[in-house]
Design a protein around this motif. Structure first.
Motif, mmCIF file in Angstrom:
data_model
loop_
_atom_site.group_PDB
_atom_site.id
_atom_site.type_symbol
_atom_site.label_atom_id
_atom_site.label_comp_id
_atom_site.label_asym_id
_atom_site.label_seq_id
_atom_site.Cartn_x
_atom_site.Cartn_y
_atom_site.Cartn_z
ATOM 1 N N UNK A 401 46.676 57.517 65.754
ATOM 2 C CA UNK A 401 47.002 57.904 67.782
ATOM 3 C C UNK A 401 47.702 56.380 67.246
ATOM 4 N N UNK A 402 47.853 56.487 65.856
ATOM 5 C CA UNK A 402 49.353 55.313 65.040
ATOM 6 C C UNK A 402 50.223 56.562 65.312
ATOM 7 N N UNK A 403 50.098 58.150 65.022
ATOM 8 C CA UNK A 403 51.241 59.374 63.978
ATOM 9 C C UNK A 403 51.330 59.024 65.593
ATOM 10 N N UNK A 404 50.531 59.895 66.968
ATOM 11 C CA UNK A 404 50.346 59.977 67.841
ATOM 12 C C UNK A 404 51.673 59.439 68.950
ATOM 13 N N UNK A 405 51.117 57.990 69.041
ATOM 14 C CA UNK A 405 52.345 57.061 69.707
ATOM 15 C C UNK A 405 53.649 56.886 68.531
ATOM 16 N N UNK A 406 54.018 57.271 67.498
ATOM 17 C CA UNK A 406 55.105 57.838 67.000
ATOM 18 C C UNK A 406 56.702 58.828 67.862
ATOM 19 N N UNK A 407 57.686 57.809 68.305
ATOM 20 C CA UNK A 407 58.222 56.451 67.903
ATOM 21 C C UNK A 407 57.988 55.648 68.651
ATOM 22 N N UNK A 408 58.187 56.284 69.510
ATOM 23 C CA UNK A 408 58.469 55.352 71.362
ATOM 24 C C UNK A 408 57.074 54.395 72.137
ATOM 25 N N UNK A 409 55.578 54.937 72.245
ATOM 26 C CA UNK A 409 54.851 54.517 72.578
ATOM 27 C C UNK A 409 53.923 53.724 72.239
ATOM 28 N N UNK A 410 54.451 53.142 71.603
ATOM 29 C CA UNK A 410 53.633 51.119 71.186
ATOM 30 C C UNK A 410 53.237 50.274 72.475
ATOM 31 N N UNK A 411 54.172 50.522 73.438
ATOM 32 C CA UNK A 411 53.706 49.186 74.177
ATOM 33 C C UNK A 411 54.730 48.262 74.000
ATOM 34 N N UNK A 412 53.971 47.403 75.107
ATOM 35 C CA UNK A 412 54.918 45.843 74.857
ATOM 36 C C UNK A 412 54.502 44.935 73.856
ATOM 37 N N UNK A 413 55.410 44.927 72.958
ATOM 38 C CA UNK A 413 55.833 44.539 71.549
ATOM 39 C C UNK A 413 55.191 45.232 70.503
ATOM 40 N N UNK A 414 54.845 46.310 70.563
ATOM 41 C CA UNK A 414 55.043 46.771 69.789
ATOM 42 C C UNK A 414 53.054 47.000 69.320
ATOM 43 N N UNK A 415 52.631 46.785 70.299
ATOM 44 C CA UNK A 415 50.845 46.129 70.316
ATOM 45 C C UNK A 415 50.140 47.034 70.080
ATOM 46 N N UNK A 416 50.288 48.044 70.319
ATOM 47 C CA UNK A 416 49.318 49.492 69.445
ATOM 48 C C UNK A 416 49.525 49.471 68.341
ATOM 49 N N UNK A 417 50.929 49.540 67.868
ATOM 50 C CA UNK A 417 51.552 49.253 66.766
ATOM 51 C C UNK A 417 50.362 48.762 65.188
#
Length: 448
Positions: A401-417
């Motif tokens: 999931x971390x790789x699939x959301x790379x680089x700009x799909x981590x949500x508000x304040x990078x909470x998904x990251x």
């Protein structure tokens, strides 16, 4: 049998053609799956329950004996919810990858490869490493399950034989069970193993019925010690045993693939969540009643605590023994399939037949050697769950999931990251601590 059909199937690598009126953006992988006989909601539910109710279930009283009633219940629920969420993440990420690649389905190892290749630049060169890592942990998991089956069969048969005056060591019984299990593992046609699965399922149901009869026949003994944790060092082993009991990554992915309406599988009220709610309820019930009945004397399998001099108890032990004995060749087939899929092209066509049987022999013999070396059921399950499932069912889904959301799909304040990073760190810590603690238990057992 859906699991074994799944692992024996080779999925097409070619991109699926778009359906009439379908654009690149609204490509639906579920619509491009070609499953000859998909399973209904109820059929998938039954397979899900069957796949997660096995040897790990019988270890629940031992797990609760380590944590106490309160902490054991809370721990089981928290780990169950956490593990359920991680598998939900894995299924969702696979769907996103299939959508991007315009494919109806991709196997776990191929999904990992595609995810890492689309992730941060510094990780892309290691895509093959992580894909092979998926196969490695699934292979070790399957071989470990087979080793657990060896120990389980030997320990239960030993108790019955001891009662009738035939004193045989666990290791010797493991040696005795090796030849017939090796012969069964050489069977190539899964259809020939179908009757074994039917008998195995019936045996498990009968064994559970007889076991619960003993657990509820007397008033449970309640005292303060049964509500207290033995020690902090028991937590990693508890997590390992719980993961061993709860998680069956290959089975879960196979059921999702074969489902008639895959969209009903995930989600808060999806089939997987509902099934895990039922499974956790059964585990907690058996864990509490088994611990209240036998206290700190709970063995690695609750069947070992049943009276040795009563016919019903002996029948319960032998029904579970028969169930796992007949399940061994199916579990071993999965391990063989992983090795054969990766190695068959390396052999000359004229020698593949010999290589096939040689690999089957090696894959069937490895669990035997592991069981002889360390016939300690609960520590072995804790070690296996901590080593394999923390990566296959926790770390890898979060990494994907971390790789699939790379680089700009981590949500508000990078909470998904940060969420995925926390899951990865927790999984690695649980693996290291669980393996260390379980290894200490196995070593201590060897010195007795």
């Amino acid at each position: 049998m859906y699991f074994y059909k799944y692992v024996a199937t080779r999925f097409e690598d070619a991109k699926a053609a778009l359906l009439p009126g379908e654009s690149e953006e609204d490509f639906d992988p579920h619509a491009h799956r070609h499953v000859p006989k998909p399973t209904t909601y109820s059929e998938t539910m039954m397979h899900m329950l069957k796949g997660c109710l096995g040897a790990g279930l019988l270890a629940m009283p031992n797990a609760f004996a380590r944590m106490g009633v309160i902490y054991g219940t809370l721990g089981m629920i928290l780990i169950g919810v956490f593990a359920t969420y991680c598998i939900q993440v894995l299924v969702r990420v696979q769907y996103v990858l299939c959508k991007r690649m315009r494919r109806g389905y991709m196997a776990y190892n191929k999904s990992m490869r595609m995810a890492v290749m689309g992730g941060p630049d510094f990780m892309r060169g290691s895509a093959g490493f992580f894909a092979n890592g998926v196969d490695f942990f699934l292979l070790v998991w399957q071989i470990g399950i087979c080793a657990v089956y060896f120990v389980f069969v030997a320990e239960n048969v030993k108790q019955v034989l001891d009662y009738y005056g035939y004193v045989v060591s666990v290791r010797r019984l493991i040696v005795y069970t090796y030849p017939p299990l090796l012969l069964l593992s050489l069977i190539k046609d899964l259809k020939l193993l179908t009757p074994f699965s039917t008998i195995s399922n019936f045996s498990i149901m009968l064994g559970l019925y007889l076991t619960f009869f003993y657990l509820i026949e007397d008033e449970p003994v309640m005292d303060d010690s049964k509500f207290q944790m033995k020690g902090i060092e028991e937590i990693p082993v508890f997590i390992g045993i719980t993961l061993f009991a709860l998680e069956a990554v290959g089975v879960i992915l196979a059921l999702e693939y074969n489902m008639e309406k895959p969209r009903d599988f995930t989600g808060l009220c999806g089939l997987f969540s509902v099934a895990m709610f039922i499974i956790i309820g059964i585990y907690v019930t058996l864990g509490i009643f088994g611990y209240l009945k036998y206290g700190n004397a709970c063995e690695g399998s609750i069947t070992l605590n049943l009276p040795q001099n009563q016919k019903k108890a002996q029948v319960a032990k032998m029904t579970f023994t028969l169930a796992l004995f007949l399940s061994y060749p199916l579990q071993n087939f999965v391990a063989w399939q992983i090795v054969w899929r990766k190695s068959r092209k390396k052999f000359n066509i004229s020698y593949r037949h010999i290589a096939d049987y040689l690999i089957r022999f090696v894959v069937a013999t490895l669990p035997f050697g592991m069981a002889v070396a360390a016939p300690n059921l609960e520590a072995f399950m804790g070690l296996l769950g901590a080593f394999c499932l923390t990566f296959a069912a926790i770390v890898f889904p979060a990494l994907m999931e971390l790789c699939v959301n790379w680089p700009e799909q981590y949500g508000f304040c990078y909470y998904k990251f940060f969420k995925d990073l926390f899951i990865i760190i927790f999984g690695v810590f649980a693996c290291c601590s669980g393996v260390y603690t379980s290894a200490l238990e196995i070593i201590a057992q060897q010195k007795k």
